[in-house]
Design an enzyme around this catalytic site. Sequence first.
Site, mmCIF file in Angstrom:
data_model
loop_
_atom_site.group_PDB
_atom_site.id
_atom_site.type_symbol
_atom_site.label_atom_id
_atom_site.label_comp_id
_atom_site.label_asym_id
_atom_site.label_seq_id
_atom_site.Cartn_x
_atom_site.Cartn_y
_atom_site.Cartn_z
ATOM 1 N N ARG A 263 1.881 1.514 -58.971
ATOM 2 C CA ARG A 263 2.300 1.539 -60.379
ATOM 3 C C ARG A 263 1.321 0.659 -61.151
ATOM 4 O O ARG A 263 0.454 0.005 -60.577
ATOM 5 C CB ARG A 263 3.767 1.117 -60.581
ATOM 6 N N GLY A 264 1.503 0.626 -62.465
ATOM 7 C CA GLY A 264 0.542 -0.070 -63.317
ATOM 8 C C GLY A 264 -0.474 0.961 -63.782
ATOM 9 O O GLY A 264 -1.062 1.677 -62.970
ATOM 10 N N ALA A 265 -0.679 1.004 -65.100
ATOM 11 C CA ALA A 265 -1.508 2.066 -65.672
ATOM 12 C C ALA A 265 -2.883 2.178 -64.999
ATOM 13 O O ALA A 265 -3.278 3.288 -64.593
ATOM 14 C CB ALA A 265 -1.643 1.857 -67.177
ATOM 15 N N ARG B 170 3.459 11.427 -63.438
ATOM 16 C CA ARG B 170 3.840 10.404 -64.436
ATOM 17 C C ARG B 170 3.227 10.827 -65.764
ATOM 18 O O ARG B 170 2.263 10.222 -66.222
ATOM 19 C CB ARG B 170 3.293 9.012 -64.054
ATOM 20 N N GLN C 30 9.888 -6.908 -62.145
ATOM 21 C CA GLN C 30 8.494 -6.921 -61.696
ATOM 22 C C GLN C 30 7.942 -8.347 -61.599
ATOM 23 O O GLN C 30 7.036 -8.597 -60.816
ATOM 24 C CB GLN C 30 7.604 -6.115 -62.657
ATOM 25 N N ASP D 283 0.885 -2.473 -72.521
ATOM 26 C CA ASP D 283 0.724 -1.072 -72.149
ATOM 27 C C ASP D 283 -0.043 -0.316 -73.208
ATOM 28 O O ASP D 283 -0.687 0.686 -72.924
ATOM 29 C CB ASP D 283 2.086 -0.422 -71.925
ATOM 30 N N ASN E 236 4.526 -4.028 -74.942
ATOM 31 C CA ASN E 236 4.548 -4.475 -73.545
ATOM 32 C C ASN E 236 5.995 -4.425 -73.054
ATOM 33 O O ASN E 236 6.903 -4.043 -73.786
ATOM 34 C CB ASN E 236 3.959 -5.900 -73.457
ATOM 35 N N LYS E 237 6.200 -4.813 -71.845
ATOM 36 C CA LYS E 237 7.524 -4.766 -71.218
ATOM 37 C C LYS E 237 8.590 -5.377 -72.124
ATOM 38 O O LYS E 237 8.377 -6.394 -72.765
ATOM 39 C CB LYS E 237 7.455 -5.548 -69.901
#
Lengths: 369, 369
Positions: A53-55, A90, A205, A246, A256-257
């Site tokens: 995961r993670g762009a 995704r 996370q 992101d 962001n998150k």
Amino acid sequence: MKIHGKPFRTIWLAADGAGVEIIDQTRLPHDFVVRRLDSLEQAEQAIREMWVRGAPLIGVAAAYGMALALRDDASDGRMEEAYRRLFATRPTAVNLRWALDDMRQRLAGLAPPRRLAEAYRRAGQIADEDVAMNAAIGRHGAEILDDLWRVRKAAGARRLNVLTHCNAGWLATVDWGTALAPIYKAHEDGIPLHVWVDETRPRNQGASLTACEFDWQGLDHTVVVDNAGGHLMQHGLVDVCIVGTDRTTAAGDVCNKIGTYLKALAARDNGVPFYVGLPGPTIDWTIEDGVRDIPIEERDPGEVTHIQGRSASGDRVTVQLTPDGSPAVNYGFDVTPARLVTGLVTERGVCQASRAGLLSLYPEKRSHV
Amino acid sequence: MKIHGKPFRTIWLAADGAGVEIIDQTRLPHDFVVRRLDSLEQAEQAIREMWVRGAPLIGVAAAYGMALALRDDASDGRMEEAYRRLFATRPTAVNLRWALDDMRQRLAGLAPPRRLAEAYRRAGQIADEDVAMNAAIGRHGAEILDDLWRVRKAAGARRLNVLTHCNAGWLATVDWGTALAPIYKAHEDGIPLHVWVDETRPRNQGASLTACEFDWQGLDHTVVVDNAGGHLMQHGLVDVCIVGTDRTTAAGDVCNKIGTYLKALAARDNGVPFYVGLPGPTIDWTIEDGVRDIPIEERDPGEVTHIQGRSASGDRVTVQLTPDGSPAVNYGFDVTPARLVTGLVTERGVCQASRAGLLSLYPEKRSHV
């Protein structure tokens, strides 16, 4: 980065030069499992089930997935099939599309017999480019930490306290990370760091991945609940915040998150600098106002009502936290307005979170805004 | 309040007039368990292990604990021992001290043989006073919600959105609650309310207790992670915040569950009114600056690294969330400065969060400050 002294990336070509190996991130922090991918199907599964995961990492995994797909059949049809299937894993991940487009464009111009070798070569190159970009973010950000440490040290401090939210570490990229790259670089440079790690509900996370990274690296850290950061800042226990993003708007708003905005507010209220680490490709030059224009993904409410962890007997167990009769909602991200951001740390240097600041580093984008 | 139609308080004298019965709040939201307390030790355990929690309820539990301690020995020595041991269970809770001081003062003037009956009588009276006080907070706060609803309704809204943090509901008191009393009263008055319930890590009192209360009461609500409130407020999804407080300074600073301060910052940044519901006894007239002068309890880090919930098979299971090598720290509270508080809702009415505001409602305290 290292895991108990052994250097690792999050994705690498296997020793036989054919398979691809990854760290299965769904098993962290409790189990360290390396998985080997040998087929398009396995690459799809790795992305869809979030073993990776993670762009940035998703993009590299998709590029390698394209190579794996061509092992038996390098025809145009197979390439299109791989593109379609990998893209569907995704569909909202911008890097995924970018990497697949890049691969398809390069491979389409080659005769099928030459495609496989080029696919492996280019996937490896995309991975290396990601590493180089994040290493540069690390160098620029470490200068900020170094400057802050000089001031704190002169005031008698014994360590520099950093706070981070979510995981923008090397597990989200190929190596180094984005927000955490400056921390790793400063740590290498000998600055005595301590990092407050927000657990980052609902997917945790921070508590699972960021804490894991620091534990492996021997970097002093403490996990706190997401509620704690304001209190820490009120009491002078945070010298600087660094988070990832992101998507960053052309005006410097940072998506962001979920929860990042609350930490930025607390930082502003307590005079704590708030930095965002980002690679240039995550800047969306087409948008200005992040709060107004960035649609926020709503994820499965089950991530709020349930949580997974390791039971006393060592099993991975999912437990329910809420009453049966209580609904939940799960917004994945929030937007931190540029006015709350002290600076953006990119691979090209540090700039103000503003259109002028970003254009000073990316002048070639002037025509876009 | 009612649980599936049956009226309950959180603490009551058992049918035999000797033991004390409580709802074990550590078993919520999945199990409804009533426990009987018969001794000082059990009262200490009930408070320390948070079978009962919430400042007002802790005060009443301590008062009953004093009565239970005197059952076999009503001497001065025993009374002092009970005071000391009960006070040590939750030293941050100002109601605990207030209730214990009140009990000791009344009982000290009596001959030991008369103390036991007076202790039960006064503990019951403190409970009744708490109910009356919270009902009054409910009436005053409901007027605020009613006023807000008129404005929102005129603007075409279909419901009034409230956000609350932690549990300042009837489970935190004897009945009604502090922050939630206005919500219950407005709900009774027919205002269409929807409440965003912060899960409130690490102990999840929102997700487990507040959600449970609303579920029992049939009040429209949605559980969100603590990270979500800023995003909700940015998008106009919160009309008003109401929280409780464990301790309020003479200047109106509010010490409440960790994370409250972050929500107050978001409310201020988005023009959302932020109210605090409190009974007069939680005001600490001896301090002004809450951030400087209120010591913040550090609780067991295990509350951060581990969490309890209900497994698929219906068992209560505790799971570990963090890597074995990652330490955690667990601050119980934070302080919201008075400047971020729109108003204090007390049993005597609503006032500004300031010394002048509080003194307008509690003029008899003028000599204290």
